[in-house]
Scaffold this motif. Sequence first.
Motif, PDB file in Angstrom:
ATOM      1  N   SER A   7       0.715  -1.141  -0.095  1.00  0.00           N
ATOM      2  CA  SER A   7       0.113  -0.083   0.084  1.00  0.00           C
ATOM      3  C   SER A   7       1.024   1.275  -0.008  1.00  0.00           C
ATOM      4  CB  SER A   7      -0.795   0.245   1.213  1.00  0.00           C
ATOM      5  OG  SER A   7      -1.705  -1.105   1.223  1.00  0.00           O
ATOM      6  N   GLN A  11       1.147   4.179  -3.094  1.00  0.00           N
ATOM      7  CA  GLN A  11       0.713   5.465  -2.774  1.00  0.00           C
ATOM      8  C   GLN A  11       2.123   6.254  -3.153  1.00  0.00           C
ATOM      9  OE1 GLN A  11      -2.100   6.852  -2.031  1.00  0.00           O
ATOM     10  NE2 GLN A  11      -0.808   8.630  -2.496  1.00  0.00           N
ATOM     11  N   LYS A  14       2.145   6.519  -7.026  1.00  0.00           N
ATOM     12  CA  LYS A  14       1.222   7.272  -7.602  1.00  0.00           C
ATOM     13  C   LYS A  14       1.409   8.688  -7.470  1.00  0.00           C
ATOM     14  CE  LYS A  14      -3.063   4.310  -7.651  1.00  0.00           C
ATOM     15  NZ  LYS A  14      -4.396   4.331  -7.284  1.00  0.00           N
ATOM     16  N   THR A  15       1.909   9.184  -6.267  1.00  0.00           N
ATOM     17  CA  THR A  15       2.256  10.528  -5.935  1.00  0.00           C
ATOM     18  C   THR A  15       3.435  10.919  -6.633  1.00  0.00           C
ATOM     19  OG1 THR A  15       1.605  10.181  -3.492  1.00  0.00           O
ATOM     20  CG2 THR A  15       3.088  12.041  -4.280  1.00  0.00           C
TER      21      THR A  15
END
Length: 85
Positions: A7, A11, A14-15
Amino acid sequence: PSDGLNSLLKQELKTLLINNKRPIQNPQSKITMKLLIIEDNAKMRRLIKSVVFDIADEVAECEDGANALETYTNFHPDWVLMDIK
């Protein structure tokens, strides 16, 4: 524990990708991103694709360096994600 790491990886990736999208030549068009994934581990390639499918507009993938060079030349990606061993 590994689910939490996955996870966090998702994240962070993606950021990074969202914050670094670049506009294409026509500024009135939507921002696009072409991503090349170079990874010999099929599970890891699937994980990366699952993270970027809603971010990158086009994704190409290779499992070794020889194929990656040819794909890079023809695909012209904005980003290359690869492991180094």
